[in-house]
Enzyme design. Structure first.
Site, short mmCIF file in Angstrom:
data_model
loop_
_atom_site.label_atom_id
_atom_site.label_comp_id
_atom_site.label_asym_id
_atom_site.label_seq_id
_atom_site.Cartn_x
_atom_site.Cartn_y
_atom_site.Cartn_z
N TYR A 66 -2.09 -1.05 10.44
CA TYR A 66 -2.15 -1.25 8.98
C TYR A 66 -0.88 -0.71 8.32
O TYR A 66 -0.26 -1.39 7.50
CB TYR A 66 -3.39 -0.56 8.42
CG TYR A 66 -3.58 -0.73 6.94
CD1 TYR A 66 -4.03 -1.95 6.42
CD2 TYR A 66 -3.32 0.32 6.06
CE1 TYR A 66 -4.23 -2.10 5.05
CE2 TYR A 66 -3.52 0.17 4.69
CZ TYR A 66 -3.97 -1.05 4.20
OH TYR A 66 -4.15 -1.20 2.84
N SER A 116 0.84 -1.19 0.00
CA SER A 116 0.00 0.00 0.00
C SER A 116 0.88 1.24 0.00
O SER A 116 2.06 1.18 0.38
CB SER A 116 -0.90 0.01 1.24
OG SER A 116 -1.66 1.20 1.32
#
Length: 265
Positions: A156, A142
């Site tokens: 995350y 990401s």
């Protein structure tokens, strides 16, 4: 001939969202597939793609956080199709919470799925890729963690950033054995996970959170899962034969502007 004709691919987190988009792209380009997900709805995704593309697809309901599940998924794939060429390690989770309130259980949930899940998937698959004299691994990292971050994303961000390091190490380690390893770095796509994050960010009006994301993207929209699937398809194909260890940002330009309020536009 489609660019993935003759290829056998395994896709994790394939029931909905990005995984379903990846599975669609691979189906469109002729791959045979094993779709893996914890949700039994993965079979519905497979049936849709069989009907739309005539794709040869099997499904496996299992947990990427359990190494034995991933070994079983790879074994089932090879038993059905005779080999494994491409691994799309896509399964991931994101839960938001202020750092001082984030429980150890929430932290470990991210580690188990986002890090151990990819680790388990790669470790289960690489022996078969080696037996096949090579192949490709595409890991879903990401922009979050490695390039940018928002508050509440500590677990995350930490886990997704770790996948960049794993990508680079595996790319070097297996380069001489004809296994290419790359990672995607997605901004935001309209997926069930992002919609859940929007609810966590603004329970009273989650759509306003989605609109705010789009407003800060130069292309003024979120990605479609199939667009991410196209990147995964390219990286898994022989067209990407000299690309390994790469980080491919796919974010509509979201990480480019210094601000969205200054400048001539």
């Amino acid at each position: 001939m489609a660019k993935l004709t003759g290829k056998v691919a395994l896709v994790t987190g394939a029931a909905v969202g990005l995984g379903a988009g990846i599975a669609e792209a691979y189906s469109k380009y002729g791959a045979k597939l094993c779709l893996v997900d914890l949700a039994k709805e993965v079979e519905q995704t497979a049936e849709k793609l069989r009907k739309e593309y005539g794709a040869e697809i099997i499904t496996f309901v299992g947990n990427v956080a359990k190494k034995e599940d991933m070994k079983a998924a790879v074994k089932q794939t090879v038993e059905k199709f005779g080999k494994l060429d491409v691994v799309c390690a896509n399964a991931g989770v994101c839960r938001l919470a202020p750092f001082e309130q984030m429980s150890d259980e929430m932290r470990d949930f991210h580690i188990d799925v986002n890090i151990k899940g990819v680790w388990n998937t790669c470790q289960a698959a690489i022996p078969e890729l080696l037996a096949n004299k090579g192949g490709a691994i595409v890991i879903a990292s990401s922009v979050t963690g490695d390039l940018v971050a928002d508050g509440g994303e500590a677990a995350y961000a930490m886990t997704k950033a770790a996948l960049v390091g794993l990508t680079k190490c595996l790319a070097v380690e297996y380069a001489t054995r004809n296994i290419r390893v790359n990672c995607s770095q997605l901004g935001y796509a309209r997926t069930p996970m992002v919609e859940k994050m929007a609810v966590e960010s603004n329970p009273e009006d989650p759509e306003s959170a989605i609109r705010a994301i789009a407003a800060n993207v130069p292309m003024q929209r979120l990605a479609k899962p199939i667009e991410v699937g196209e990147l995964f398809a390219f990286l898994g194909s022989d067209e990407a034969s000299y690309i390994t260890g790469g980080q491919f940002v796919i974010d509509g330009g979201a990480t480019l502007p210094e601000t969205m309020s200054m400048g001539t536009n």
